[in-house]
Design an enzyme around this catalytic site. Structure first.
Site: not given
Ligand code: TA6
Length: 300
Positions: A167, A271
């Protein structure tokens, strides 16, 4: 990946270095230094929090409000998302790998000056819901940063189905000025305010509002053109069929306790992984490897 005799004979100044430090809030951290670059990896989450070329701007965005605490994910850098992506009923978002303290298995300065580190996800109660598996994360630092997540189904008779995603948060000069190439023609799930399937029509995707998209069957390289910082970031990958694009924009930024209200202006997540319909199903004894290479060049 142990230090080889040839590595020992190489000129010391050409070899990379690994230093063990207490990082933020005394979490154990590895600082890697090569002739071209530096990087930081926390054992907490096997989380790469920085990669920087010697003469350059940090490649990765790190939130000034990030937590550094047991049981909490780090905000920024490269969270390792595994074995599921997104929410899962009754369980924490994005799996448990990013909040475990990974074991350092090997580190190896190579004769070519690069440094590789191999970490392993420890046994933990959450893993018992899945067939027996191992997950290794190999981080290689040189002119670029290469990440490999190797998952092996150790079970003798049960398939292992999982999602994975690196990510990565990238530092940009101004998110509204960047453009992203490599996505045109792909179908994606637009998850802002509901889930709608769309097709990418632009060869230079711009960001002007909240973006949360899962590009499917997306195996190619994505480039981030950043005129403000005067650089181009390349995200190359193998063993990945999903690309996720995320920027929380104004309202979501204010809702996140570990993210600054205006920090969305300086970051974009591109990502690489295998999520949703691109999940991986491993037969007993089989392995899969997700490889991501991150590099940057100065714009002329
Ligand atoms: O990868 C995108 C995502 O899934 C978004 O929906 C967003 O909420 C983000 O990841 C961050 O997630 P987190 O759990 O690290 O706050």
């Amino acid at each position: 990946m142990t230090t080889s005799a040839s590595a020992a004979k190489a000129k010391p100044e050409a070899l990379g270095r690994v230093t063990f430090l207490d990082g933020q809030c005394e979490l154990p951290m590895l600082e890697i230094s090569t002739a071209w670059s530096t990087a930081e990896i926390y054992l907490h989450g096997a989380h790469v929090t920085q990669f920087k070329k010697k003469d350059g701007t940090p490649l990765l965005f790190m939130s000034q409000c990030s937590r550094f605490a047991e049981g909490e994910p780090i905000r920024g850098g490269i969270p390792v998302i595994f074995p599921w992506f997104g929410p899962r009923e009754g369980l924490r978002q994005h799996g448990f790998a990013r909040v475990q303290t990974w074991e350092l298995k090997e580190f190896a300065p190579a004769p070519d000056g690069s440094v590789s580190v191999r970490l392993r996800l420890p046994d933990c109660p959450e893993a018992s819901a899945f067939p027996a598996f191992t997950a290794d994360y190999i981080v290689t630092v040189n002119q670029s940063l290469t990440l490999q997540l190797v998952v092996t189904n150790q079970s003798k008779d049960t398939e292992f189905t999982f999602e994975n995603c690196l990510h990565s948060y990238f530092e940009v000069g101004d998110v509204t000025a960047i453009s992203l190439s490599g996505l045109k023609g792909l179908s994606y799930l637009d998850t802002v305010g509901g889930v709608v399937e769309k097709t990418e029509t632009s060869d230079a995707v711009r960001i002007a509002s909240e973006v949360d998209r899962i590009y499917q069957n997306a195996t190619g390289t994505v480039e981030i053109l950043d005129p403000r910082l005067g650089r181009k970031i390349r995200v190359e990958k193998q063993g990945s069929a999903s690309t996720v694009l995320w920027n929380p924009w104004i309202t979501k930024s204010r809702q996140m306790p570990d993210f600054g209200d205006e920090e969305y202006e300086r970051m974009i997540c591109v990502e690489s992984g295998n999520v949703g319909s691109n999940s991986i199903c491993l037969a007993p004894g089989r392995s899969s490897t997700l490889t991501v290479k991150l590099s940057s060049e100065t714009l002329k």
